[in-house]
Design an enzyme around this catalytic site. Sequence first.
Site, PDB file in Angstrom:
ATOM      1  N   VAL A  67      31.557 102.529  17.576  1.00 22.79           N
ATOM      2  CA  VAL A  67      30.152 102.819  18.306  1.00 22.79           C
ATOM      3  C   VAL A  67      30.019 101.387  18.900  1.00 22.79           C
ATOM      4  O   VAL A  67      30.333 100.541  18.534  1.00 22.79           O
ATOM      5  CB  VAL A  67      29.061 102.958  17.515  1.00 22.79           C
ATOM      6  CG1 VAL A  67      27.763 102.979  18.149  1.00 22.79           C
ATOM      7  CG2 VAL A  67      29.419 104.391  16.661  1.00 22.79           C
ATOM      8  N   ASP A  68      29.256 101.566  20.174  1.00 24.60           N
ATOM      9  CA  ASP A  68      28.746 100.358  20.933  1.00 24.60           C
ATOM     10  C   ASP A  68      27.262 100.557  21.463  1.00 24.60           C
ATOM     11  O   ASP A  68      27.166 101.495  21.822  1.00 24.60           O
ATOM     12  CB  ASP A  68      29.777 100.039  22.106  1.00 24.60           C
ATOM     13  CG  ASP A  68      29.351  98.706  22.698  1.00 24.60           C
ATOM     14  OD1 ASP A  68      29.374  97.493  21.881  1.00 24.60           O
ATOM     15  OD2 ASP A  68      28.922  98.495  23.552  1.00 24.60           O
TER      16      ASP A  68
END
Length: 191
Positions: A67-68
Site C-alpha cells: 500500500v502507498d
Amino acid sequence: MKLLLASTSPQRSAILEQLRIPFDVVAPRYEEDDPPGADAIRLVRAHAQEKARSVAAEAAGRPVLAVDTTVALGGRIYGKAADAVEAAAMLSALGGETHVVVSGLCLLTEEWELVEHDATRVTFRPLGEREVGAYVATGEWQGRAGAYAIQGLGASLVKAVEGDYLNVVGLPGALLVRLLAERFPGQYGFG
C-alpha cells in the site's frame, strides 16, 4: 495462508490485526520518488505495485500486499514532511480545507496482480499558528503523509471524514476486504 505485507508501517500492521487477517512483514526494497506535479492516484498505484513486486520473490506462494498513501489538495501532493518546518507548512495549508487521502493497493500472487486505489475526503477545522506549532512539537507528524496521524492527536485537527477512515490511517480496509472476499472467498473470513 498469511499475507506478506510489504511495509514496515505499524499502522498497516495494526489494521490487519484489527481485521484478523494473518500476515508476515517484510520491508519493501523500492525507493519512492514523488515528482512535483505528479497525479496522486497514478503515483500511489505505481508505488504500491513496485513495493509488492520488490518482495515477490520472498512470497513463497503467499499473496503479497503493498500500500502507498498520500494526501492531495489543490493539485498538490503532501507526502511525508522532511522536517518540522515542512510539517508546519503542510498543516497550515490543510487547515480549514478539505483534502483527499489517496491510497494505492497492490495484491500480488504468482498468477495475478491487482492494483486499485481508494480515496477519502478529510476536512480540517481552521488551524491557528499556535495549534499547528503545538501539534508539530508532539512529533506525531513524522513519517505521516500530510504530516498528521488521524488515529492519534491528529484527530483533533479533523472536522469531518467522508469515506473509509482506515484509509486515512494508512490502509484502505474496505477495499482490501472486498478484494480478499472476491479472490479468496472464505479464506480470510470474508466472502
